[in-house]
Design a protein around this motif. Structure first.
Motif, PDB file in Angstrom:
ATOM      1  N   GLY A 296       0.781  -1.235   0.000  1.00  0.00           N
ATOM      2  CA  GLY A 296       0.000   0.000   0.000  1.00  0.00           C
ATOM      3  C   GLY A 296       0.806   1.275   0.000  1.00  0.00           C
ATOM      4  O   GLY A 296       0.233   2.368  -0.104  1.00  0.00           O
ATOM      5  N   ALA A 297       2.132   1.190   0.086  1.00  0.00           N
ATOM      6  CA  ALA A 297       2.952   2.394   0.043  1.00  0.00           C
ATOM      7  C   ALA A 297       3.267   2.765  -1.406  1.00  0.00           C
ATOM      8  O   ALA A 297       3.442   1.900  -2.264  1.00  0.00           O
ATOM      9  CB  ALA A 297       4.253   2.189   0.813  1.00  0.00           C
ATOM     10  N   PHE A 298       3.339   4.048  -1.666  1.00  0.00           N
ATOM     11  CA  PHE A 298       3.738   4.576  -2.966  1.00  0.00           C
ATOM     12  C   PHE A 298       5.036   5.347  -2.758  1.00  0.00           C
ATOM     13  O   PHE A 298       5.090   6.260  -1.940  1.00  0.00           O
ATOM     14  CB  PHE A 298       2.658   5.497  -3.527  1.00  0.00           C
ATOM     15  N   VAL A 299       6.078   4.953  -3.470  1.00  0.00           N
ATOM     16  CA  VAL A 299       7.416   5.483  -3.212  1.00  0.00           C
ATOM     17  C   VAL A 299       7.889   6.425  -4.321  1.00  0.00           C
ATOM     18  O   VAL A 299       7.661   6.164  -5.514  1.00  0.00           O
ATOM     19  CB  VAL A 299       8.422   4.319  -3.046  1.00  0.00           C
ATOM     20  N   VAL A 300       8.539   7.493  -3.901  1.00  0.00           N
ATOM     21  CA  VAL A 300       9.228   8.409  -4.815  1.00  0.00           C
ATOM     22  C   VAL A 300      10.688   8.455  -4.368  1.00  0.00           C
ATOM     23  O   VAL A 300      10.986   8.876  -3.255  1.00  0.00           O
ATOM     24  CB  VAL A 300       8.620   9.822  -4.774  1.00  0.00           C
ATOM     25  N   ALA A 301      11.587   7.978  -5.225  1.00  0.00           N
ATOM     26  CA  ALA A 301      13.016   7.887  -4.879  1.00  0.00           C
ATOM     27  C   ALA A 301      13.815   8.625  -5.939  1.00  0.00           C
ATOM     28  O   ALA A 301      14.148   8.072  -6.989  1.00  0.00           O
ATOM     29  CB  ALA A 301      13.448   6.429  -4.797  1.00  0.00           C
ATOM     30  N   LEU A 302      14.141   9.894  -5.672  1.00  0.00           N
ATOM     31  CA  LEU A 302      14.794  10.723  -6.679  1.00  0.00           C
ATOM     32  C   LEU A 302      16.235  11.046  -6.275  1.00  0.00           C
ATOM     33  O   LEU A 302      16.470  11.752  -5.292  1.00  0.00           O
ATOM     34  CB  LEU A 302      14.003  12.015  -6.886  1.00  0.00           C
ATOM     35  N   PRO A 303      17.201  10.535  -7.027  1.00  0.00           N
ATOM     36  CA  PRO A 303      18.606  10.827  -6.739  1.00  0.00           C
ATOM     37  C   PRO A 303      19.033  12.146  -7.386  1.00  0.00           C
ATOM     38  O   PRO A 303      18.365  12.644  -8.304  1.00  0.00           O
ATOM     39  CB  PRO A 303      19.340   9.655  -7.407  1.00  0.00           C
ATOM     40  N   ALA A 304      20.144  12.691  -6.917  1.00  0.00           N
ATOM     41  CA  ALA A 304      20.761  13.794  -7.642  1.00  0.00           C
ATOM     42  C   ALA A 304      21.105  13.286  -9.039  1.00  0.00           C
ATOM     43  O   ALA A 304      21.659  12.195  -9.192  1.00  0.00           O
ATOM     44  CB  ALA A 304      22.024  14.251  -6.912  1.00  0.00           C
ATOM     45  N   LYS A 305      20.775  14.055 -10.069  1.00  0.00           N
ATOM     46  CA  LYS A 305      20.926  13.587 -11.455  1.00  0.00           C
ATOM     47  C   LYS A 305      22.351  13.852 -11.932  1.00  0.00           C
ATOM     48  O   LYS A 305      22.620  14.793 -12.689  1.00  0.00           O
ATOM     49  CB  LYS A 305      19.895  14.266 -12.344  1.00  0.00           C
ATOM     50  N   LEU A 306      23.256  12.979 -11.489  1.00  0.00           N
ATOM     51  CA  LEU A 306      24.676  13.150 -11.799  1.00  0.00           C
ATOM     52  C   LEU A 306      25.009  12.509 -13.146  1.00  0.00           C
ATOM     53  O   LEU A 306      24.792  11.306 -13.346  1.00  0.00           O
ATOM     54  CB  LEU A 306      25.534  12.500 -10.705  1.00  0.00           C
ATOM     55  N   ALA A 307      25.549  13.283 -14.053  1.00  0.00           N
ATOM     56  CA  ALA A 307      25.917  12.760 -15.366  1.00  0.00           C
ATOM     57  C   ALA A 307      26.966  11.667 -15.211  1.00  0.00           C
ATOM     58  O   ALA A 307      28.009  11.872 -14.600  1.00  0.00           O
ATOM     59  CB  ALA A 307      26.462  13.883 -16.244  1.00  0.00           C
ATOM     60  N   GLY A 308      26.658  10.483 -15.734  1.00  0.00           N
ATOM     61  CA  GLY A 308      27.610   9.383 -15.684  1.00  0.00           C
ATOM     62  C   GLY A 308      27.817   8.777 -14.314  1.00  0.00           C
ATOM     63  O   GLY A 308      28.718   7.961 -14.128  1.00  0.00           O
ATOM     64  N   GLY A 309      26.977   9.125 -13.348  1.00  0.00           N
ATOM     65  CA  GLY A 309      27.180   8.677 -11.967  1.00  0.00           C
ATOM     66  C   GLY A 309      26.943   7.197 -11.765  1.00  0.00           C
ATOM     67  O   GLY A 309      26.007   6.618 -12.324  1.00  0.00           O
ATOM     68  N   SER A 310      27.801   6.569 -10.941  1.00  0.00           N
ATOM     69  CA  SER A 310      27.561   5.176 -10.547  1.00  0.00           C
ATOM     70  C   SER A 310      26.655   5.111  -9.330  1.00  0.00           C
ATOM     71  O   SER A 310      26.185   4.044  -8.943  1.00  0.00           O
ATOM     72  CB  SER A 310      28.885   4.478 -10.227  1.00  0.00           C
TER      73      SER A 310
END
Length: 261
Positions: A234-248
């Motif tokens: 029942g949980a709805f998740v939003v997981a937004l990382p810093a948008k690092l170009a080429g990031g691992s």
């Protein structure tokens, strides 16, 4: 008459919006990124320097800082390229793998008697016997109970040592490779998260769970906080990382919406 109908419709819409807002709440699943945050023993800790803080000549307050952090510290994401050559970097992960319905698999009871526990296929099937089949495209969150130890590195990582000696002494639970394979092949998960420092258990030397997930472009969320606050479904998740170009990997802000009390 028309104005009266419009007013009634507007009032009904406002009531529905108010009821919806009251019927849900948002949970922050992110540890604060600071010099107290837990980092891998071989990674440099988070650092912040003050550029300016105080009153300016113009008579207004101003503050600005510079921070330095490893990609894989605190609550963060492992992009597939972290363990699979040519797979997606952080900025290439589609939103469909970062936003969506989640299930929470609680293995804290098993972990309480074995801090090196690996989540198994049997654990996942046992969860399904109580809650139903894990839907395709789900974000699967694993609750080991280790979030309670944050930010004490000795309890959370199993060691307070730093460097290679610290990496060799790590002890915490993770997702077993067979279970990762089952989630991919049988349930088509979108992403997986865990409340420990790694999706592989601490004593792993080949990081086979990372490899299995990431060769299929499945990202992992690590050091997730507050999973005890979420229901099994029942949980709805939003997981937004810093948008690092080429990031691992990258720092991650992850939150979940659940039904209100």
């Amino acid at each position: 008459m028309i104005s009266s109908r419009i007013a009634s419709s507007t009032l009904l819409l406002l009531l529905l919006v108010t009821q919806t807002a009251a019927a849900e709440r948002w949970i922050d699943l992110t540890h604060t990124l600071s010099d107290k945050a837990v980092f891998w023993p071989t990674a440099d800790p988070y650092q912040r320097e003050t550029v300016f803080e105080g009153m300016t000549e113009g008579g207004y307050f101003y503050s600005a800082y510079v921070f330095k952090t490893a990609e894989h510290g605190g609550t963060h994401i492992d992009a597939p390229v972290h363990f699979a050559k040519g797979k997606r970097t952080v900025d290439e992960i589609p939103l469909s793998q970062l936003i969506g319905d989640a299930v929470v698999v609680d293995v804290s009871e098993a972990v309480a008697s074995d801090r090196d526990y690996r989540v198994s296929v049997a654990d996942l099937q046992r969860w399904e016997s109580s809650h139903g089949t894990i839907p395709r495209g789900s974000i699967v969150l694993l609750r080991t109970g280790f979030g309670q130890f944050w930010p004490d590195p000795e309890r959370y990582l199993g060691t307070a040592l730093r460097g290679e000696a610290g990496a060799a002494a790590l002890s915490f639970p993770g997702l077993g490779t067979a279970a990762a394979d089952w989630l991919i092949s049988e349930r088509g998960l979108a992403a997986v998260g865990i409340d420990t420092a790694s999706i592989d258990y601490g004593k792993s030397r080949d990081f086979s769970t990372h490899v299995r997930l990431m060769k299929d472009d499945i990202p992992a969320f690590e050091n997730v906080a507050g999973l005890e606050q979420l229901p099994a479904t029942g949980a709805f998740v939003v997981a937004l990382p810093a948008k690092l170009a080429g990031g691992s990997g990258a720092p991650l802000r992850i939150v979940a919406r659940i039904a209100g009390d």
